[in-house]
Design a protein around this motif. Structure first.
Motif, PDB file in Angstrom:
ATOM      1  N   MET A 138      38.768  44.485  29.326  1.00 30.42           N
ATOM      2  CA  MET A 138      37.501  44.095  28.862  1.00 30.42           C
ATOM      3  C   MET A 138      37.135  44.985  27.715  1.00 30.42           C
ATOM      4  O   MET A 138      36.925  46.174  28.279  1.00 30.42           O
ATOM      5  CB  MET A 138      36.404  43.996  30.202  1.00 30.42           C
ATOM      6  N   VAL A 139      36.304  44.483  26.921  1.00 31.80           N
ATOM      7  CA  VAL A 139      35.969  45.343  25.860  1.00 31.80           C
ATOM      8  C   VAL A 139      34.516  44.948  25.526  1.00 31.80           C
ATOM      9  O   VAL A 139      34.212  43.624  25.040  1.00 31.80           O
ATOM     10  CB  VAL A 139      36.673  44.913  24.248  1.00 31.80           C
ATOM     11  N   VAL A 140      33.536  45.612  25.624  1.00 28.54           N
ATOM     12  CA  VAL A 140      32.116  45.436  25.332  1.00 28.54           C
ATOM     13  C   VAL A 140      31.735  46.740  24.674  1.00 28.54           C
ATOM     14  O   VAL A 140      31.922  47.785  25.121  1.00 28.54           O
ATOM     15  CB  VAL A 140      31.381  45.357  26.580  1.00 28.54           C
ATOM     16  N   PHE A 141      30.712  46.747  23.844  1.00 23.15           N
ATOM     17  CA  PHE A 141      29.989  47.520  23.111  1.00 23.15           C
ATOM     18  C   PHE A 141      30.961  48.543  22.357  1.00 23.15           C
ATOM     19  O   PHE A 141      30.668  49.849  22.735  1.00 23.15           O
ATOM     20  CB  PHE A 141      28.932  48.331  24.202  1.00 23.15           C
ATOM     21  N   GLY A 142      31.881  48.127  21.940  1.00 25.60           N
ATOM     22  CA  GLY A 142      32.732  49.112  21.349  1.00 25.60           C
ATOM     23  C   GLY A 142      33.685  49.765  22.181  1.00 25.60           C
ATOM     24  O   GLY A 142      34.219  51.023  21.983  1.00 25.60           O
ATOM     25  N   GLY A 173      26.997  50.578  27.383  1.00 27.09           N
ATOM     26  CA  GLY A 173      28.447  50.933  27.792  1.00 27.09           C
ATOM     27  C   GLY A 173      28.579  51.849  29.277  1.00 27.09           C
ATOM     28  O   GLY A 173      29.420  51.457  30.098  1.00 27.09           O
ATOM     29  N   TYR A 174      27.745  52.478  29.387  1.00 25.75           N
ATOM     30  CA  TYR A 174      27.469  53.395  30.697  1.00 25.75           C
ATOM     31  C   TYR A 174      27.200  52.184  31.782  1.00 25.75           C
ATOM     32  O   TYR A 174      28.045  52.445  33.033  1.00 25.75           O
ATOM     33  CB  TYR A 174      26.669  54.390  30.810  1.00 25.75           C
ATOM     34  N   PHE A 175      26.483  51.382  31.732  1.00 26.06           N
ATOM     35  CA  PHE A 175      26.118  50.414  32.788  1.00 26.06           C
ATOM     36  C   PHE A 175      27.371  49.447  32.822  1.00 26.06           C
ATOM     37  O   PHE A 175      27.698  48.958  34.028  1.00 26.06           O
ATOM     38  CB  PHE A 175      24.758  49.620  32.547  1.00 26.06           C
ATOM     39  N   ALA A 176      28.178  49.168  31.778  1.00 24.84           N
ATOM     40  CA  ALA A 176      29.093  48.182  32.076  1.00 24.84           C
ATOM     41  C   ALA A 176      30.336  48.884  32.632  1.00 24.84           C
ATOM     42  O   ALA A 176      31.107  48.390  33.455  1.00 24.84           O
ATOM     43  CB  ALA A 176      29.874  47.940  30.455  1.00 24.84           C
ATOM     44  N   ILE A 177      30.627  50.304  32.593  1.00 27.37           N
ATOM     45  CA  ILE A 177      31.599  51.218  33.261  1.00 27.37           C
ATOM     46  C   ILE A 177      30.962  51.063  34.624  1.00 27.37           C
ATOM     47  O   ILE A 177      31.824  50.919  35.832  1.00 27.37           O
ATOM     48  CB  ILE A 177      31.315  52.728  32.912  1.00 27.37           C
ATOM     49  N   LYS A 181      22.100  57.430  39.909  1.00 28.87           N
ATOM     50  CA  LYS A 181      22.453  56.019  40.361  1.00 28.87           C
ATOM     51  C   LYS A 181      23.706  56.217  41.144  1.00 28.87           C
ATOM     52  O   LYS A 181      24.370  55.396  41.984  1.00 28.87           O
ATOM     53  CB  LYS A 181      22.629  54.922  39.430  1.00 28.87           C
ATOM     54  N   LEU A 182      24.455  57.349  40.888  1.00 24.82           N
ATOM     55  CA  LEU A 182      25.705  57.609  41.387  1.00 24.82           C
ATOM     56  C   LEU A 182      26.056  57.913  42.955  1.00 24.82           C
ATOM     57  O   LEU A 182      26.987  57.442  43.501  1.00 24.82           O
ATOM     58  CB  LEU A 182      26.527  58.411  40.551  1.00 24.82           C
ATOM     59  N   PRO A 183      25.256  58.892  43.459  1.00 28.20           N
ATOM     60  CA  PRO A 183      25.585  59.380  44.762  1.00 28.20           C
ATOM     61  C   PRO A 183      25.381  58.445  45.791  1.00 28.20           C
ATOM     62  O   PRO A 183      24.658  57.644  46.003  1.00 28.20           O
ATOM     63  CB  PRO A 183      24.261  60.574  44.940  1.00 28.20           C
TER      64      PRO A 183
END
Length: 134
Positions: free
Chosen positions: A1-5, A33-37, A75-77
């Motif tokens: 998948m390619v989004v936001f470069g 991009g970080y939210f897509a990841i 948001k990660l823990p």
């Protein structure tokens, strides 16, 4: 998948999410991009990420650093069965550049384990995968 470069590739064989920026990006594309990841990692329930920054310039600003540290990283823990580990892959030249409080190198090397996630900076992809596998 390619989004936001950004090319995002789930690698269940590692297991990891590999995200490679393919071009220069804007601040808003970085955030998206970080939210897509995060979405890709959620879909795979994958807590290991390799973020390849070698094809884009450093985006440094106190606003971005604050956003990453105050909005994104919290948001990660406890999101997945294992703590999130993020390996930032940069060129050797970029790793030697002067660091600022908002640089990826500074953000990546700050100890975050006590916050439920870990980050590290690498110039060698094999070393990054080795660290992610721990």
């Amino acid at each position: 998948m390619v989004v936001f470069g950004l090319e995002i590739t789930p690698r269940p064989d590692l297991p990891a999410i590999v995200a490679r920026w393919q071009r220069e990006i804007t601040d808003s594309e970085l955030r998206a991009g970080y939210f897509a990841i995060l979405d890709a990692a959620d879909a795979q329930q994958c807590s290991r990420w390799l973020l390849d920054l070698r094809r884009r310039d450093e985006l440094t600003s106190t606003e971005l650093a604050a956003w990453i540290n105050a909005d994104f990283f919290p948001k990660l823990p406890q999101r997945y069965a294992q703590p999130v580990r993020i390996a930032f892959l940069v060129s050797p030249m970029r790793a030697l550049q002067e660091q600022s409080d908002s640089s990826v190198a500074t953000i990546a090397t700050a100890s975050q384990t006590r916050h439920g996630y870990s980050t590290a900076l690498f110039t060698d992809e094999a070393a990054a995968y080795d660290w992610l596998a721990r």
